[in-house]
Design an enzyme around this catalytic site. Structure first.
Site, mmCIF file in Angstrom:
data_model
loop_
_atom_site.group_PDB
_atom_site.id
_atom_site.type_symbol
_atom_site.label_atom_id
_atom_site.label_comp_id
_atom_site.label_asym_id
_atom_site.label_seq_id
_atom_site.Cartn_x
_atom_site.Cartn_y
_atom_site.Cartn_z
ATOM 1 N N GLU A 71 21.974 22.497 47.227
ATOM 2 C CA GLU A 71 22.721 23.762 47.232
ATOM 3 C C GLU A 71 21.754 24.920 47.128
ATOM 4 O OE1 GLU A 71 24.047 25.136 43.365
ATOM 5 O OE2 GLU A 71 24.247 23.034 42.740
ATOM 6 N N ASP A 111 31.284 17.246 35.363
ATOM 7 C CA ASP A 111 29.853 17.002 35.503
ATOM 8 C C ASP A 111 29.126 17.883 34.496
ATOM 9 O OD1 ASP A 111 30.762 18.687 38.127
ATOM 10 O OD2 ASP A 111 28.898 19.483 37.309
#
Ligand SMILES: *[C@@H]1O[C@H](CO)[C@@H](O)[C@H](O)[C@H]1NC(C)=O
Length: 234
Positions: free
Chosen positions: A123, A31
């Protein structure tokens, strides 16, 4: 995921157990974001055996990753399965507003077999309180708003990327998404460890934040056929 009709056919292809080290043999991915820049050599990435990539598209409702388009086009031309991701700022606007912003700027999905459902990166707050000042129930509601908005536009529930530690702290270890949203766990270790409540397994694992390819190093929990199915949604 388990109860979603879309994913029922996936179950035999995806191991119904947490990752074991041997499952690092599944399709590999990465990613990336603008942090990696706009000059990634995608044919080299593909030649190294990477088969999928998540590319940062948006944050909140104010930030567009300047390298999203060049990365998305490069990954596509190199034959990778790819999808966009959104970095959540649950303190700045509603889940619906952020899902709509993501959908309008690269986060969409189509059943072309090469597009992964959008990924919600939720997150640690990079700028303040770990849980963005939300209670656990407030955080679960925010994620539901994002997820349901995304699903209403695409027919797919977004992938949820998080860590078990953050999820436990900031959602009270909610199992509310385990039936519909594929789980993507970040843990830089030799095993994935304990995963959040409800999910029988994680679909993706980010196992390192650097490695032989640009960005974070990821693996799919299954085989190439299973990866194609999650892209296709069938
Ligand atoms: C990308 O990498 C390949 C080797 O995998 C190389 O042949 C090619 O020249 C590189 N392209 C650029 C623009 O550096």
């Amino acid at each position: 995921m388990v109860k979603s009709l879309l994913f029922l056919s996936l179950l035999p292809a995806v191991l119904a157990a947490p990752f074991e080290p041997r499952q690092l043999d599944g399709p590999k991915g990465i990613d990336v974001s603008n942090f990696q820049g706009s000059d990634i050599n995608w044919s080299s990435v593909a030649a190294n055996g990477i088969s999928f990539v998540f590319i940062k598209a948006t944050e909140g409702t104010t930030f567009l990753d300047p390298d999203f388009s060049v990365n998305y086009e490069g990954a596509t031309n190199a034959g990778l399965i790819r999808g966009g991701y959104h970095f959540a700022h649950p303190d700045s606007s509603s889940g619906a507003d952020q899902a709509n912003y993501f959908l309008a700027h690269g986060g969409g999905w189509s059943a072309d077999g090469i597009t992964l459902p959008g990924m919600l990166d939720i997150e640690y707050n990079p700028d303040g309180a770990e849980c963005y000042g939300l209670s656990a129930s407030g955080m679960v509601s925010w994620i539901e708003d994002f997820s349901n908005t995304y699903e209403s536009h695409t027919g797919r529930y977004p992938i949820i990327y998080t860590t078990t530690d953050w999820w436990t702290t900031c959602t009270g270890n909610s199992a509310a998404f385990a039936d519909n949203n594929p789980l993507f766990i970040a843990r830089y270790a030799s095993t994935i460890g304990t995963i959040p409540a409800g999910w029988p397994f994680a679909t993706f694992w980010q196992y390192a934040d650097s490695g032989p390819n640009p960005g974070d190093q990821d693996v799919f929990n299954g085989d190439a056929t299973g990866l194609s199915k999650i892209a296709k949604g069938s």
